[in-house]
Write a protein that holds these residues in place. Sequence first.
Motif, PDB file in Angstrom:
ATOM      1  N   GLU A 185      24.449 -24.190  64.525  1.00 55.74           N
ATOM      2  CA  GLU A 185      25.047 -25.651  64.895  1.00 55.74           C
ATOM      3  C   GLU A 185      26.136 -25.814  65.642  1.00 55.74           C
ATOM      4  O   GLU A 185      26.480 -24.986  66.409  1.00 55.74           O
ATOM      5  N   ALA A 186      26.818 -24.846  65.103  1.00 53.55           N
ATOM      6  CA  ALA A 186      28.714 -25.034  65.582  1.00 53.55           C
ATOM      7  C   ALA A 186      29.042 -23.873  65.768  1.00 53.55           C
ATOM      8  O   ALA A 186      29.585 -23.347  66.845  1.00 53.55           O
ATOM      9  N   MET A 191      29.295 -20.366  70.829  1.00 56.48           N
ATOM     10  CA  MET A 191      29.039 -19.228  71.781  1.00 56.48           C
ATOM     11  C   MET A 191      29.091 -19.429  73.046  1.00 56.48           C
ATOM     12  O   MET A 191      29.119 -19.160  74.380  1.00 56.48           O
ATOM     13  N   GLN A 192      28.259 -21.114  72.947  1.00 56.87           N
ATOM     14  CA  GLN A 192      27.833 -21.932  74.687  1.00 56.87           C
ATOM     15  C   GLN A 192      29.406 -21.689  75.224  1.00 56.87           C
ATOM     16  O   GLN A 192      29.297 -21.520  76.023  1.00 56.87           O
ATOM     17  N   PRO A 244      27.767 -15.860  60.864  1.00 58.50           N
ATOM     18  CA  PRO A 244      29.152 -16.651  59.914  1.00 58.50           C
ATOM     19  C   PRO A 244      29.456 -16.288  58.503  1.00 58.50           C
ATOM     20  O   PRO A 244      29.586 -16.470  57.998  1.00 58.50           O
ATOM     21  N   CYS A 245      28.210 -16.020  58.162  1.00 57.25           N
ATOM     22  CA  CYS A 245      28.414 -15.092  56.594  1.00 57.25           C
ATOM     23  C   CYS A 245      28.815 -14.206  56.218  1.00 57.25           C
ATOM     24  O   CYS A 245      28.607 -12.914  56.960  1.00 57.25           O
ATOM     25  N   THR A 246      30.151 -14.997  55.446  1.00 56.02           N
ATOM     26  CA  THR A 246      30.576 -12.527  55.243  1.00 56.02           C
ATOM     27  C   THR A 246      29.727 -12.699  54.008  1.00 56.02           C
ATOM     28  O   THR A 246      30.129 -10.404  54.170  1.00 56.02           O
ATOM     29  N   SER A 247      29.578 -12.843  53.351  1.00 55.07           N
ATOM     30  CA  SER A 247      28.129 -11.527  53.029  1.00 55.07           C
ATOM     31  C   SER A 247      27.596 -11.092  53.343  1.00 55.07           C
ATOM     32  O   SER A 247      26.907  -9.802  52.885  1.00 55.07           O
ATOM     33  N   GLU A 395      32.375 -24.573  61.765  1.00 52.95           N
ATOM     34  CA  GLU A 395      33.382 -26.298  62.383  1.00 52.95           C
ATOM     35  C   GLU A 395      34.317 -26.606  62.527  1.00 52.95           C
ATOM     36  O   GLU A 395      34.693 -27.395  63.928  1.00 52.95           O
ATOM     37  N   ILE A 396      35.293 -25.673  61.928  1.00 50.08           N
ATOM     38  CA  ILE A 396      36.475 -26.237  62.579  1.00 50.08           C
ATOM     39  C   ILE A 396      36.852 -26.089  64.501  1.00 50.08           C
ATOM     40  O   ILE A 396      37.373 -26.877  65.275  1.00 50.08           O
ATOM     41  N   LEU A 397      35.940 -24.996  65.009  1.00 53.12           N
ATOM     42  CA  LEU A 397      36.653 -24.420  66.640  1.00 53.12           C
ATOM     43  C   LEU A 397      35.517 -25.081  67.454  1.00 53.12           C
ATOM     44  O   LEU A 397      35.922 -25.234  68.011  1.00 53.12           O
ATOM     45  N   ALA A 398      33.893 -25.229  67.083  1.00 48.39           N
ATOM     46  CA  ALA A 398      33.536 -26.348  67.740  1.00 48.39           C
ATOM     47  C   ALA A 398      33.357 -27.734  67.697  1.00 48.39           C
ATOM     48  O   ALA A 398      33.858 -27.966  68.638  1.00 48.39           O
TER      49      ALA A 398
END
Lengths: 404, 404
Positions: A185-186, A191-192, A244-247, A395-398
């Motif tokens: 959701e974040a 992106m929005q 957002p998942c680096t793996s 989440e911080i950026l959101a």
Amino acid sequence: MSDNVKAIFSGDRCLSCTACMAACPVMAAIKDYRGPKLVAPAHGRLHFSQEDIEESLNYCSNCKSCDRACPSGVAISTMIMLQRAEYYKRNSHIRAEDMLAHTERMANTVRSMPFGVTLANIGMTLGQSLGVFSAMGITDKRNLPAYAEMSFKDKFPTIAQESSEKKVVLFTGCYINDNEPQIGEAFIKVMQANGYEVLIDREFKCCGSPLVANGFLDEARQHADNNVARILEWKEQGIPVVTPCTSCSLMLKEEYYELFDDEDMRRAGENVFDAFEFLEVLQQMDEFNYDLNDLNQKLLYHVPCHLKSQAIGLPAADILELIGGVTVKTANAGCCGMSGNYGFQKDKYDIAMKIGAKLFERVNKKDFDQVISDCHTCRIQIEHGTKIKPVHPIEILAQAYQFD
Amino acid sequence: MIDSDVIVIGGGLAGLMAACVAVRRKEKVTVLTFGSGSLPLASGAIDFYNSKFPETAIKNLPVGHPYYRIGLPAIKDSINFLKDVTARANLPYTGDLSFQIPIVTAVGTLKYSTLIPESMDASLLGDVKKIFVVGIRGIKDFYPRMLVDNLKKYFSNADFNPVTFDLNLLGGRDINCMDAAQMIADNDELFINELKGLNATPEDAIIIPPVLGTTDNSTRVTVKTQLHAALIETTCLPPAPTGVRLQRALTKYLEDNGARIYKNANVFGGVVEENRITGVVTKNSVREKFYPARKFILATGGFYGGGIVMREFDKPHEPIFDLPVKYIVGEENWSNPKLFADKPQGFAATGIFVDSKMRPIDSDGQPLFENLHVIGANIGGKDFIHEKSLGGIAISSAYKAATI
Ligand code: SF4
Ligand code: SF4
């Protein structure tokens, strides 16, 4: 095993310099593991043609620190994973490996049952106290991550979005889908705010990272073929796949190609971006939305190994520092030790905790407001080792884009 | 997207040193590394020149020599700077240009160096009564008896005592000094007890392999406070804890002061505008990334580190900026049959020629780019094996380039 896999031949470039050994956190933690140089370039090439396998290779956590230390570009960790798969052709998996490798299957089973999630979450606590997991080979010293009430993909249709010409597909990965949908959701919020509409693709399967790490290589190949076909279809429409998942991103971008050596995989990789890497591309195209709230937070950033391996810099740190009052300090404490499901395995738990000790010590200095890390298993490990719950940088950026 | 004041390419001794100096000057620094660089393979001792009095020798070098271009003040400042940074990281270094300090090699010969970790200083061996040489059961390549035989040639009056400790390190893989250093850092009790058991007096010295931890001096301090005799670490085969400690000390300084270190960064080209570099481009498996900066320092390690490559014979080549590489023409000069013989090597004098600001120059001696500096083993005009000047050139050229 197809013998045109380039990774195996990269072993020929080994100079025997030992830099990989100095960098391996598992070697530093225990003396039973014979280490990357011996397992990969030295024995590895022989073992593809011989019966005997260096058994201690099962200690490798696939953190890829060795690859990053090697001056000659030897695909060390991939050679180890390929050999591990060979090993399991002759040896059967223990139940823990089977269960931990199939995160997606587990979640789907749970969700298909009435009250499945609630029961499963209770079951996991119960299973732990009854010693069920321990008997299977899963450590009872930490909690298995709880499932979210509703998966991200099920929730997705109810999330309101402004439609846009500009679109990205979110590859959620298992963890965001099943355990921490708020990260998805974040991501949509971010992106929005940048003028993009987020799509999802229900045909995507687990990226396969846990399968590879547990030696289920054939199954991982099926996932790879499925996902690569989907990514190429999106590529044709000019829509990037972002995660957002680096793996997951490492797997989709380069590990498929390195493991299976198929040209389609390389082409698909070109259409995959880490979430912050993508935002940085927007910056470069002058499309990034700089209208951000001040947050006044000191952040401590644990950089996941699988992000370091992607060679994209530290886009999350650079972008979060655009937020007024935000400073980002890297933890500089090496690998967290968790390495996907490694730290959940009963016989690996102590190793994982020993590797993580340096990071725990750093986090316990508490000279920050929040800890951030892009990788969920790093976050699980940090919380387990310090009782401080980290968040995903998105989440911080959101929050910074949240104006109400 | 990160805008750096300084981008350093290369994470060996020269690159890390340049980055530390730039950081001290409050500049925003990004270090791009590929592979872990030279330090884990090096002894951590920094040689300046093969002479009893390096300062006098350096003063008398001809105009074309890199040291001449760097200049004595910068050379001396670089030594003080390195001592300061290492002291802050609790890894004190000792020495200056006016004399050489003996260190003990892993086979028991003496070698002389200018700037060394305090733990390796063997100056007092000439004055002690009894010298204990301590091996550790399980460590290969360290034979106390062989060390004693060789050391006797230097210190014929001392009373030698070779001993081997059993620290329960057997079982599992063959261990090296890195392993032992890690294990002793984790738990030093047994080692300390054994050392105490030697009953060494303040008039004695104890020689040990480099096993006093892998990060800093803290293990050594703990051990030393419980002993009366001096404790001296030797060099060892790679991976070397003494080199790793220096790498960690410099890296820690960088990360604590906000520098960014990006690993796996395969820099393949520069972007040029007139006589300035505006940025460099890295390439990972799927895409390129542009890194802009005001100033660039090229510390890619010459022939040994891949900073200069030779795809065609007689045509050495600098792959990132395509800088002119001067070399000694003629195959017969290329390699002295005895690589470590007492004769200068044509091969080793090959490199990029620089002005007094460490900028690469054309055949007329004019700088090619205003803001590009070339340091360390990339610099031509010297034979560092014969001169034993590799480390000294690395840190002093780094200091000079970073302070311009
Ligand atoms: S992947 Fe990690 S654990 Fe495995 S050998 Fe490499 S450094 Fe060691
Ligand atoms: S770091 Fe690379 S070249 Fe060096 S020993 Fe390991 S695999 Fe070989």
